[in-house]
Scaffold this motif. Structure first.
Motif, short mmCIF file in Angstrom:
data_model
loop_
_atom_site.label_atom_id
_atom_site.label_comp_id
_atom_site.label_asym_id
_atom_site.label_seq_id
_atom_site.Cartn_x
_atom_site.Cartn_y
_atom_site.Cartn_z
N GLY A 39 0.82 -1.21 0.00
CA GLY A 39 0.00 0.00 0.00
C GLY A 39 0.85 1.25 0.00
N LEU A 40 1.96 1.21 0.76
CA LEU A 40 2.84 2.38 0.83
C LEU A 40 3.49 2.63 -0.52
N ILE A 41 3.90 1.54 -1.20
CA ILE A 41 4.48 1.69 -2.54
C ILE A 41 3.45 2.32 -3.47
N CYS A 42 2.20 1.87 -3.34
CA CYS A 42 1.14 2.41 -4.20
C CYS A 42 0.97 3.89 -3.95
N VAL A 43 0.96 4.30 -2.67
CA VAL A 43 0.78 5.72 -2.36
C VAL A 43 1.95 6.54 -2.90
N LEU A 44 3.17 6.00 -2.76
CA LEU A 44 4.33 6.80 -3.12
C LEU A 44 4.59 6.80 -4.62
N ALA A 45 4.26 5.71 -5.31
CA ALA A 45 4.69 5.58 -6.70
C ALA A 45 3.63 5.99 -7.69
N ARG A 46 2.36 5.87 -7.33
CA ARG A 46 1.33 6.17 -8.34
C ARG A 46 1.05 7.66 -8.39
N ARG A 47 0.57 8.11 -9.54
CA ARG A 47 0.30 9.54 -9.70
C ARG A 47 -1.19 9.81 -9.84
N ASN A 48 -1.99 8.77 -9.95
CA ASN A 48 -3.44 8.96 -10.05
C ASN A 48 -4.01 9.09 -8.65
N LEU A 49 -4.83 10.10 -8.41
CA LEU A 49 -5.35 10.33 -7.05
C LEU A 49 -6.14 9.13 -6.55
N ILE A 50 -6.92 8.52 -7.44
CA ILE A 50 -7.73 7.38 -7.01
C ILE A 50 -6.85 6.20 -6.63
N MET A 51 -5.75 6.01 -7.36
CA MET A 51 -4.84 4.92 -7.01
C MET A 51 -4.16 5.19 -5.67
N ILE A 52 -3.90 6.46 -5.38
CA ILE A 52 -3.31 6.80 -4.08
C ILE A 52 -4.29 6.45 -2.96
N LEU A 53 -5.57 6.75 -3.17
CA LEU A 53 -6.58 6.40 -2.16
C LEU A 53 -6.68 4.88 -2.00
N ILE A 54 -6.54 4.15 -3.10
CA ILE A 54 -6.57 2.68 -3.02
C ILE A 54 -5.39 2.19 -2.18
N GLY A 55 -4.23 2.83 -2.35
CA GLY A 55 -3.07 2.47 -1.53
C GLY A 55 -3.33 2.70 -0.05
N VAL A 56 -4.03 3.79 0.26
CA VAL A 56 -4.37 4.07 1.66
C VAL A 56 -5.30 2.97 2.18
N GLU A 57 -6.24 2.54 1.36
CA GLU A 57 -7.14 1.45 1.77
C GLU A 57 -6.36 0.18 2.09
N VAL A 58 -5.40 -0.13 1.22
CA VAL A 58 -4.59 -1.34 1.43
C VAL A 58 -3.84 -1.25 2.75
N MET A 59 -3.29 -0.06 3.04
CA MET A 59 -2.53 0.10 4.28
C MET A 59 -3.44 -0.06 5.50
N LEU A 60 -4.64 0.54 5.43
CA LEU A 60 -5.56 0.45 6.57
C LEU A 60 -5.97 -1.00 6.82
N ASN A 61 -6.17 -1.74 5.72
CA ASN A 61 -6.55 -3.14 5.90
C ASN A 61 -5.42 -3.97 6.48
N ALA A 62 -4.19 -3.64 6.08
CA ALA A 62 -3.04 -4.36 6.64
C ALA A 62 -2.96 -4.12 8.15
N VAL A 63 -3.20 -2.88 8.56
CA VAL A 63 -3.18 -2.59 9.99
C VAL A 63 -4.30 -3.36 10.71
N GLY A 64 -5.47 -3.42 10.06
CA GLY A 64 -6.57 -4.18 10.64
C GLY A 64 -6.24 -5.65 10.80
N LEU A 65 -5.52 -6.19 9.82
CA LEU A 65 -5.13 -7.60 9.93
C LEU A 65 -4.21 -7.82 11.12
N SER A 66 -3.28 -6.89 11.34
CA SER A 66 -2.39 -7.07 12.49
C SER A 66 -3.16 -6.93 13.80
N PHE A 67 -4.16 -6.05 13.82
CA PHE A 67 -5.00 -5.91 15.02
C PHE A 67 -5.74 -7.21 15.31
N VAL A 68 -6.33 -7.80 14.27
CA VAL A 68 -7.09 -9.04 14.47
C VAL A 68 -6.15 -10.17 14.89
#
Lengths: 174, 101
Positions: free
Chosen positions: B19-48
């Motif tokens: 997700g971090l790579i997606c946020v840093l490397a992509r230039r499309n705003l929607i793809m950046i938001l998708i990267g944020v979603e991926v990161m949030l879900n990864a954090v959720g997985l570690s919480f669970v």
């Protein structure tokens, strides 16, 4: 044993689907891969003893948030030329989607059918909706209220930011 | 616990890094938001995973509030994407490199 195997399978599927999602040039394809990844994550949540969270992962993330993304992408009417020049080829993208979906369905079948570690396909330790709701509304009642405020503010903010353009001169009088 | 906690954390870290790579490397705003979603879900997985490790419901509660936070974040940020698209007719972050309104 079967649950452990299913965990690693679902983890690999989640990583592959996410990897495919972040390398797409077309945002719609990326969202579809991300939905795939969320299905795998929901399976992981279930295996780690959070069946209610697994259901909400599908309902909220895959069902609501990703569909919101799709709506916005459709609303923006992005021309094909405005899409980024691809990092990878764009043809035949449905093949990995089908493969990942079949693998996920297989994982679920394994989990519900052949699992010997767990009774009736339920992990040994898991949070029942009863425990979950008790903990949520008893210990975290204040946080629930704050979250509801937050959602209200987000709705108002989204409405404000997304309002239609008004003429320039009327802003001074407001 | 069906798998060691370390494996859950490794999986979560891999997803977060993607997700971090997606946020840093992509230039499309929607793809950046998708990267944020991926990161949030990864954090959720570690919480669970942590919740299952200690057999404690607090981690799952955090994921619920994470979901509420994500819903709010996505609605605001997608409204801003629509706003920016309307202003510059583009969702490329490179067209938003100035602060002048």
């Amino acid at each position: 044993m079967m649950a452990t195997l299913t965990f690693y399978l679902a983890g690999v599927i989640a990583v592959i689907a996410t990897l495919l999602a972040i390398t797409r040039s077309n945002p719609v394809h990326a969202v579809i891969y991300l939905v795939n990844s969320f299905f795998a994550l929901a399976l992981l949540f279930y295996l780690l003893g959070a069946p209610l969270l697994a259901a909400w992962e599908l309902i909220i993330y895959a069902g609501a948030i990703m569909v919101l993304f799709l709506f916005i992408i459709m609303m923006l009417k992005l021309s094909p030329s405005s899409a980024e020049k691809g990092l990878m080829a764009t043809s035949g993208q449905w093949v990995p989607v089908v493969l990942l979906a079949v693998a996920l369905a297989g994982c679920t079948m394994l989990l519900t059918g052949l699992d010997s570690l767990t009774a009736r396909g339920i992990p040994r330790w898991h949070a029942t909706p009863r425990d979950f709701g008790y903990s949520l509304f008893k210990e975290y009642a204040l946080a629930v209220e704050i979250a509801s405020f937050q959602l209200l503010f987000a709705a108002v903010g989204a409405f404000y930011v997304g309002r239609p353009d008004e003429p320039k001169d009327s802003r001074g009088g407001a | 616990m069906i798998v060691p906690l370390e494996h859950v954390l490794v999986l979560s870290t891999v997803l977060f890094t993607l997700g971090l790579i997606c946020v840093l490397a992509r230039r499309n705003l929607i793809m950046i938001l998708i990267g944020v979603e991926v990161m949030l879900n990864a954090v959720g997985l570690s919480f669970v995973g942590a919740s299952a490790f200690w057999q404690n419901l607090d981690g799952q509660m955090m994921v619920i509030f994470l979901m509420a936070m994500t819903s709010a974040e996505v609605s605001i940020s997608l409204a801003m994407v629509v706003y920016l698209q309307r202003r510059k007719n583009s969702v490329d972050v490179r067209s938003f490199n100035e602060m002048r309104g």
